[in-house]
Scaffold this motif. Structure first.
Motif: not given
Length: 923
Positions: A797-819
């Motif tokens: 449960a802990h790590w599945n929840a973390f992986m959801r958060v990580r996916d959102e962080v990775l999306k933010a990094l991808e946006v920053a990379r594109n910008e």
């Protein structure tokens, strides 16, 4: 100092490119030298049996994609079973008798069989068949299919033929074998009777005629002015007409039209009226079918009676309800003809030529007389309408030419006598897919007796003798003696010796007072050959058992091998020869079309293996829903090859990072593993359990998808990605590095075993490069089991929840990379603004910067406002900024500690400390 020398980069002898077309044959040679098949059997001896009995392919021509699909799936099953607690021998087989081999010799090899004895022709057939067996064996082995290839079963072998004779004898002893004259499927192109399993349906254009049969004795019910109207799409059978069938319970109408009085079923009156354009039709009388029984009509162009009979087979599906009946040309016709004492007239010879029993047509091919029949009918004033229709019609599955129903003297195996036992055996069998039970049940329920005789040369003789008075001689003594002769000499002896020489010494019979005997010249249906394999193989070989655990073949075998095997086994053993039956569909091209030379859409297994390798072909098999029709094309195979490349790269990465790992001395204890490492073992457990379930239920597409997703998502996109900084940069014995290696070793060992049934060449190659292995092949190991992980639910449960958060962080990094805020993710610094639940989650998770692969992570305080340039998600807001400091020349992280140590001005403090402590000797 050259800092590259201080990095622990991956090292492995496992190449990036598999070069499978070249490497696989060498590996297979090694398997042969190892005698790997026997080593697997020796290792698993004493375990419970699991026997998949091989349905024998026909020994003629190169293997096609259907063969490849079939054999590879069998290999998946057998390999898995041998790695999960079973003794699973696999004995391949070949079907070697029958018309195609005769045809190959006469047409391809230009052999004139009329210039030699049957025995000599059969020797050529055997030689040809064995050459085909050897060629196909080589191709099947090239697929990587593991089996007892040098000790297979072959239906032409003496031992097999001897057992087949016993099966025939046992069925005869129980009264299930008889000779009778009745209509059977007859192939003029093959000059032989055919079984239902040898029939396929294609469209055929036929004449459709309506004919009037004038009443000559109305029995007080009809007058001589009346006539019965019949409809048929086989005008050539009219010379054999001896009767008209009507249903006893149907109502029939006498119709006045065009100056004639005609009889048709009332339920079909409107349809017939429209078809025959009876504009002035008036019904003058209605009669029940049972009142028409024994009325006599006249044949339309012969001086012959046509008897009106009551038959339950008459329907209102089509026609007129008055059915043209020729007992020599139809099963229903034959049955009702027997009931009413009609002759079995069949004026057609073996080649489909009309005999002198059909005056006016003798010497002509049956299908060529339709026009002449119509002309004679018209001349007699009996033809009411002629048109043409295209309809589904039975064809010979070998020659692809139309067949006919023709009454001849044939040998039959009774189905009627054991039908209920067969149906019960079907009910007790496990069917995958489940509809297989319904399909075979309906076939058994509806099928007539099995015609087992063929008028050919290449096959197992029917072991029957005849006395001087023509009586059939078939006894336990004669069967036993013939079986013994076949076991010693082979079945060719039947054609090399006279009948007297084939009988036991001193044999006498009241049917041959002068001691003169003759022998049957027909051979058995090839389905009787393969249908006897449960006796000649499963019961004869010490390494096998009867019944088999599984029969697995194409869906066409419900009418073929599944059916014939069931019949013979139930007849002599009282049970089915299999506990379970699994079936697959056909292989089509990429657009779902049947492969054919004319369309140029054929994919050949040998070509695929030469270009891509057997493991790519095997992976394609795993990637399709084989229980339906499967598609294959060059683009599809290229997609599969790309999946293989990703799997191979996963293996290579894991192997490369275990180059300095000894599982005996470097492993971290399971109880000491924490956090993400323990989570990966949880994910591995889930994968292991899922794949076990998938293999057990024969869901290989699920194995493929689950395995591929684990490699590309759980490993490549996460665990392998976050491991690189630790594996490459920390010193060899760093606890975190050894933790990664420990988990990677467990993952790689498990993955190699889990995929071994599907990719045996690649799995063995991985195994050779895996540290700490003592077994010479992964094939000599058992499948992995799930590893106990303690607080499984909480950890997951802990790590599945973390992986959801990580996916959102990775999306933010991808946006920053594109910008263009950052380049690589290590150039970034993150400020996280989590909700209350996510804040707790992040606080409980160590090494966030490594998990996000960034240089710095800060969790904002609860009171801090989310800046406008942060990216807001459901559970967290993320501000991505360029990290402050310098880029370390060794680990590439951006750090404000770069240059703190004078002797390593380009390194961060962590790298400088590692180099000073562990790499002072490096120049």
């Amino acid at each position: 100092m050259d800092y590259k020398k201080t990095l622990l980069m991956p090292k492995t002898g496992f190449p990036m490119r598999g070069n499978l077309p070249n490497s696989e044959p060498k590996r297979q040679e090694n398997w042969e030298q190892q005698d790997i098949y026997q080593k697997v059997q020796d290792r698993t001896k004493g375990r419970p049996h699991f026997v998949l009995h091989d349905g024998p392919p026909y020994a003629n021509g190169d293997i096609h994609m259907g063969h490849a699909l079939n054999k590879i799936i069998k290999d998946f099953i057998v390999r898995y079973k041998s790695m999960t607690g079973f003794y699973a021998p696999y004995v391949p087989g070949w079907d070697t008798h029958g018309l195609p081999i005769e045809t190959a010799l006469t047409k391809k090899k230009k052999i004139d069989r009329k210039k030699m004895s049957i025995a000599d022709f059969r020797k050529l057939c055997e030689e040809y068949a064995m050459n085909q067996v050897n060629s196909q064996r080589e191709q099947f082995m090239r697929l990587g299919v593991r089996g007892d290839w040098w000790n297979p079963y072959i239906t032409l072998e003496k031992e097999f033929e001897a057992e087949q004779i016993k099966v025939f004898g046992d069925m005869a002893k129980k009264g299930f074998i008889y000779k009778g004259k009745k209509p059977v499927y007859w192939s003029p192109s093959s000059e032989s009777a055919l079984a239902e399993a040898e029939i396929e349906y294609h469209d055929k254009r036929s004449g459709s005629i309506y004919v009037a049969f004038k009443v000559i004795d109305g029995k007080g019910v009809l007058s001589e002015d009346d006539a019965f109207v019949i409809w048929t799409t086989t005008p050539w059978t009219l010379p054999a007409n001896l009767g008209i069938s009507v249903h006893p319970d149907l109502e029939y109408s006498v119709v006045k039209t065009g100056g004639r009085s005609l009889v048709v079923a009332s339920g079909l009156f409107d349809e017939v009226k429209t078809t025959l354009e009876w504009d002035d039709a008036v019904v003058t009388k209605t009669i029940k079918g049972n009142e028409l029984e024994h009325i006599v009509a006249r044949h339309p162009f012969y001086d012959r009676d046509s008897l009106v009979m009551n038959g339950e087979h008459v329907t209102l599906d089509a026609g007129t309800g008055c059915v043209h009946t020729a007992p020599g040309h139809g099963e229903d016709d034959f049955i009702i003809g027997q009931k009413y004492g009609l002759d079995v007239l069949c004026p057609v010879d073996d080649k489909g030529v009309m005999t002198n029993e059909a005056p006016g047509f003798e010497g002509e091919f049956y299908d060529n007389i339709n026009k002449k029949v119509s002309e004679m009918l018209e001349e007699a004033g009996a033809l009411l309408k002629l048109s043409f229709i295209t309809h589904s019609y039975p064809h010979d599955w070998r020659t692809k030419k139309p067949v006919i129903f023709r009454a001849t003297a044939q040998w039959f195996a009774s189905i009627a006598d054991i039908r209920e036992d067969l149906l019960e055996a079907v009910r007790k069998t496990e069917w995958v897919p489940a509809w297989g039970e319904t399909r075979l049940h309906n076939m058994v329920r509806d099928r007539g007796d099995w015609c087992i005789s063929r008028q050919r040369a290449w096959g197992v003789p029917i072991p029957v003798f005849y006395g001087e008075d023509g009586t059939e001689i078939l006894t336990e003594e004669t069967i036993s003696h013939v079986s013994t002769l076949f076991r010693e000499h082979g079945s060719n002896i039947w054609f090399e010796r006279e009948a007297k020489e084939l009988l036991p010494d001193g044999f006498t019979s009241p049917h041959s007072p002068n001691g003169i005997f003759t022998k049957e010249t027909d051979i058995m249906d090839v389905w009787f050959d393969s249908g006897s394999s449960h006796q000649g193989v499963l019961k004869e070989r010490d390494d096998l058992v009867h019944p088999a655990d599984l029969y697995f073949e194409g869906s066409d075998q419900y009418r073929g091998w599944f059916n014939s095997s069931l019949t013979t086994s139930v007849a002599i053993n009282g049970i089915a020869p299999y506990k379970g039956v699994l079936s697959h569909g056909f292989v089509m091209d990429g657009e779902g079309k049947k492969m054919s030379k004319s369309l140029g859409n054929i994919i050949v297994p040998n070509d695929v293996m030469k270009q891509l390798g057997a493991d790519i072909l095997r992976l394609w098999v795993a990637s399709v829903d084989y229980q339906a029709d499967s598609r294959v094309s060059d683009p599809i195979l290229k997609q599969v090859a790309e999946t293989y490349r990703k799997i191979r790269n996963t293996f290579r990465f894991l192997l490369g990072n275990l180059h300095d790992f000894n599982p005996e001395t470097n492993s971290v204890k399971q109880e000491d593993l924490q956090g993400v490492h323990k989570f990966m073992l949880v994910k591995l457990n889930e994968l292991t359990n899922r794949i076990h379930d998938d293999y057990k239920s024969y869901q290989f597409l699920n194995v493929y998808n689950n395995f591929r997703n684990f490699c590309t998502v759980e490993l490549s996109s996460f665990y392998m990605d976050i491991s690189k900084d630790t594996l490459y940069i920390e010193h060899a014995d760093h606890p975190e590095r050894r933790a990664f290696q420990t988990v990677m070793y467990e993952v790689l060992t498990s993955l190699t075993k889990l995929i071994a049934p599907i990719l045996p060449h690649t799995a063995d190659e991985v195994w050779e490069n895996l540290p700490g292995q003592t077994e010479e092949s992964v094939q000599l190991t058992d499948m992995p089991s799930a590893i106990e992980q303690g607080d499984y639910d909480g950890l997951k449960a802990h790590w599945n929840a973390f992986m959801r958060v990580r996916d959102e962080v990775l999306k933010a990094l991808e946006v920053a990379r594109n910008e263009k805020v950052i380049g690589k993710s290590l150039q970034s610094s993150l400020t996280l603004y989590p909700n209350e639940q996510t804040r707790k989650l992040l606080k409980e998770t160590e090494s966030l910067s490594k998990l996000f692969i960034v240089s710095n992570v800060r969790i904002a305080s609860v009171t801090e406002e989310i800046p406008s340039d942060a990216q807001v998600f459901e559970e967290i807001a993320v501000l991505v900024e360029k990290a402050e400091g310098e880029t370390c020349g060794r680990c590439w992280q951006v750090s404000q500690t770069v240059g703190e140590q004078e002797n390593h001005p380009s390194l961060c403090s962590n790298c400088a400390e590692t180099v000073n402590k562990h790499y002072a000797h490096v120049e």
